[in-house]
Design a protein around this motif. Structure first.
Motif, PDB file in Angstrom:
ATOM      1  N   ASN A  74      33.958  47.069  43.665  1.00 36.82           N
ATOM      2  CA  ASN A  74      34.028  46.404  44.962  1.00 36.82           C
ATOM      3  C   ASN A  74      33.860  44.901  44.716  1.00 36.82           C
ATOM      4  O   ASN A  74      32.753  44.377  44.738  1.00 36.82           O
ATOM      5  CB  ASN A  74      32.902  46.973  45.849  1.00 36.82           C
ATOM      6  N   ALA A  75      34.995  44.217  44.386  1.00 33.42           N
ATOM      7  CA  ALA A  75      34.919  42.798  43.997  1.00 33.42           C
ATOM      8  C   ALA A  75      34.773  41.908  45.234  1.00 33.42           C
ATOM      9  O   ALA A  75      35.317  42.207  46.293  1.00 33.42           O
ATOM     10  CB  ALA A  75      36.177  42.417  43.223  1.00 33.42           C
ATOM     11  N   GLN A  76      34.042  40.809  45.086  1.00 31.22           N
ATOM     12  CA  GLN A  76      33.858  39.849  46.188  1.00 31.22           C
ATOM     13  C   GLN A  76      34.209  38.461  45.675  1.00 31.22           C
ATOM     14  O   GLN A  76      33.733  38.068  44.611  1.00 31.22           O
ATOM     15  CB  GLN A  76      32.386  39.803  46.607  1.00 31.22           C
ATOM     16  N   THR A  77      35.021  37.732  46.455  1.00 29.36           N
ATOM     17  CA  THR A  77      35.368  36.369  46.049  1.00 29.36           C
ATOM     18  C   THR A  77      34.562  35.378  46.878  1.00 29.36           C
ATOM     19  O   THR A  77      34.530  35.488  48.100  1.00 29.36           O
ATOM     20  CB  THR A  77      36.877  36.112  46.247  1.00 29.36           C
ATOM     21  N   GLY A  78      33.905  34.436  46.200  1.00 25.68           N
ATOM     22  CA  GLY A  78      33.160  33.412  46.931  1.00 25.68           C
ATOM     23  C   GLY A  78      32.045  32.835  46.079  1.00 25.68           C
ATOM     24  O   GLY A  78      31.819  33.282  44.953  1.00 25.68           O
ATOM     25  N   ASP A  79      31.393  31.833  46.624  1.00 24.87           N
ATOM     26  CA  ASP A  79      30.270  31.188  45.943  1.00 24.87           C
ATOM     27  C   ASP A  79      29.110  32.179  45.896  1.00 24.87           C
ATOM     28  O   ASP A  79      28.723  32.723  46.930  1.00 24.87           O
ATOM     29  CB  ASP A  79      29.870  29.944  46.754  1.00 24.87           C
ATOM     30  N   PHE A  80      28.557  32.413  44.689  1.00 18.59           N
ATOM     31  CA  PHE A  80      27.543  33.471  44.627  1.00 18.59           C
ATOM     32  C   PHE A  80      26.307  33.159  45.441  1.00 18.59           C
ATOM     33  O   PHE A  80      25.625  34.054  45.905  1.00 18.59           O
ATOM     34  CB  PHE A  80      27.168  33.902  43.202  1.00 18.59           C
ATOM     35  N   PHE A  81      26.005  31.884  45.687  1.00 19.41           N
ATOM     36  CA  PHE A  81      24.858  31.569  46.545  1.00 19.41           C
ATOM     37  C   PHE A  81      25.098  32.162  47.940  1.00 19.41           C
ATOM     38  O   PHE A  81      24.197  32.696  48.560  1.00 19.41           O
ATOM     39  CB  PHE A  81      24.651  30.057  46.658  1.00 19.41           C
ATOM     40  N   ARG A  82      26.359  32.058  48.424  1.00 13.52           N
ATOM     41  CA  ARG A  82      26.666  32.574  49.760  1.00 13.52           C
ATOM     42  C   ARG A  82      26.749  34.103  49.753  1.00 13.52           C
ATOM     43  O   ARG A  82      26.167  34.761  50.598  1.00 13.52           O
ATOM     44  CB  ARG A  82      27.987  31.973  50.261  1.00 13.52           C
ATOM     45  N   VAL A  83      27.460  34.659  48.760  1.00 10.04           N
ATOM     46  CA  VAL A  83      27.646  36.118  48.735  1.00 10.04           C
ATOM     47  C   VAL A  83      26.302  36.830  48.544  1.00 10.04           C
ATOM     48  O   VAL A  83      26.049  37.883  49.120  1.00 10.04           O
ATOM     49  CB  VAL A  83      28.658  36.529  47.645  1.00 10.04           C
ATOM     50  N   MET A  84      25.414  36.200  47.767  1.00 10.38           N
ATOM     51  CA  MET A  84      24.097  36.811  47.558  1.00 10.38           C
ATOM     52  C   MET A  84      23.359  36.958  48.877  1.00 10.38           C
ATOM     53  O   MET A  84      22.683  37.948  49.114  1.00 10.38           O
ATOM     54  CB  MET A  84      23.249  35.936  46.628  1.00 10.38           C
ATOM     55  N   LYS A  85      23.486  35.963  49.741  1.00  8.54           N
ATOM     56  CA  LYS A  85      22.836  36.041  51.055  1.00  8.54           C
ATOM     57  C   LYS A  85      23.410  37.209  51.853  1.00  8.54           C
ATOM     58  O   LYS A  85      22.683  37.926  52.534  1.00  8.54           O
ATOM     59  CB  LYS A  85      23.068  34.741  51.840  1.00  8.54           C
TER      60      LYS A  85
END
Ligand code: SAH
Ligand code: AVI
Length: 321
Positions: free
Chosen positions: A132-143
């Motif tokens: 389940n891949a996610q694209t984005g800044d990890f600071f944002r995706v982590m939230k």
């Protein structure tokens, strides 16, 4: 003013960086499609020992790493921050799938190209893997991931990505990681260790010009995406390593007095001759600092997995408070 409020993140960060004294650009913007490709060239050069060392750790110690992941865990989610091409992670993924373990792999990367290629190659190479891949800044995706699912997590942050953070960002990142992880969850972070300055310098000041192209591509990206008119020939790459602080710093230096226009910012930026743009920090660590970081953020160090040269460590932590 109104227009500046509507700027993209890249545009806003570029405005902030090129207006600052001294000037800087953020290294997370290296990784557009072309930059991700140049980074693969960097990883393939013999001077860039980091990849070989981490590959050796995974190839030789994968079973011990997986045993340590699984201690006290049944099903789990394997989250990877800044997964890139996942070349090293695939060694672990293959072994996990071969052991018929129930887990889902969640790679998170700011580069859509890296993510798409990783998903495609995993479907071909490890078809049984749930991804389940996610694209984005990890600071944002982590939230966004925070508080979700309740399933045990193993979070990977490999390749010395953490070295690209300032001290402040390291603390912010580990603070967020500590919030994302619940009691008993595991985190494995790849740290590049201090070693002979000559070896470190060669990895970042290479004779093939890949590092130089990696840096110049950031300016080329601003030309492509923000309508800037940087003349790449007017800049030279400079790298320094300070063995006292463990910091590799990378700069582009303006060879002449020049004005650069950035259309989408409606701004002109003046560069004095020999003025610098700070492009990237790549910090090198020692084990004592790593242990203090873990402790300060509510983790217990389970094990340091090192390569046979002691150049690099994948440090496995468990969340304990
Ligand atoms: N972990 C891989 C890739 C390292 S390269 C390895 O060890 O080989 C660094 C990766 O982090 C790149 O793929 C880049 O696109 C990604 N990256 C850099 N900054 C990021 C950010 N702020 N958020 C998400 N991904 C980021
Ligand atoms: C992704 N990151 C850990 C690399 C590093 O070693 O700092 C990026 C890099 N920059 C120049 N060479 C490699």
């Amino acid at each position: 003013m109104e227009q500046k409020i509507l700027l993209s993140e890249l545009a806003a960060d570029t405005l902030r960086g090129l207006s600052a004294k001294p000037k800087f650009l953020l290294s997370k913007y290296f990784y557009d499609d072309i930059g991700s490709g140049i980074f693969q060239n960097i990883m393939q050069m013999p001077e860039y020992y980091l990849t070989d060392c981490e590959l050796e750790i995974f190839a030789h110690q994968k079973e011990q790493i997986i045993d340590a992941f699984l201690k006290d865990l049944l099903g789990f989610e394997l989250i990877e921050l800044g997964s890139g091409d996942g070349m090293k992670t695939k060694i672990l993924l293959n072994s996990l799938v071969n052991r018929a373990l129930s887990f889902k792999y969640i790679p998170i990367d700011i580069s859509r190209k890296a993510n798409n290629e990783l998903v495609g190659s995993l479907a071909r190479e490890i078809p049984l893997l749930k991804v389940n891949a996610q694209t984005g800044d990890f600071f944002r995706v982590m939230k966004q991931l925070n508080g979700f699912s309740g399933i045990r997590k193993v979070i990977l942050f490999l390749g010395s990505n953490i070295g690209n953070f300032s001290n402040e960002e390291v603390n912010l990142f580990l603070g967020q990681l500590s919030e994302l992880a619940h009691y008993g969850d595991k985190v494995m972070i790849g740290f590049d260790l201090k070693k002979s300055p000559q070896i470190i310098l060669k990895a970042y000041d290479d004779p093939h010009n890949h590092t130089r192209n990696f840096n110049l591509n950031h300016l080329a990206r601003l030309n492509r995406e923000l309508g800037a008119d940087f003349n790449l020939d007017n800049f030279e790459q400079h790298t320094e390593y300070n063995p006292q602080t463990g910091e590799v710093k990378s700069f582009l230096v303006s060879k002449k007095d020049q004005l650069v226009h950035v259309e989408s910012l409606e701004e002109r930026f003046h560069f004095k001759q020999w003025e610098t743009i700070f492009m990237e920090l790549s910090r090198k660590f020692d084990l004592e600092t790593i242990e203090t970081l873990a402790e300060n953020h509510g983790f217990r160090v389970e094990k340091h997995f090192t390569d046979s040269w002691n150049y690099f460590v994948d440090s496995l932590w468990t969340k304990i408070r």
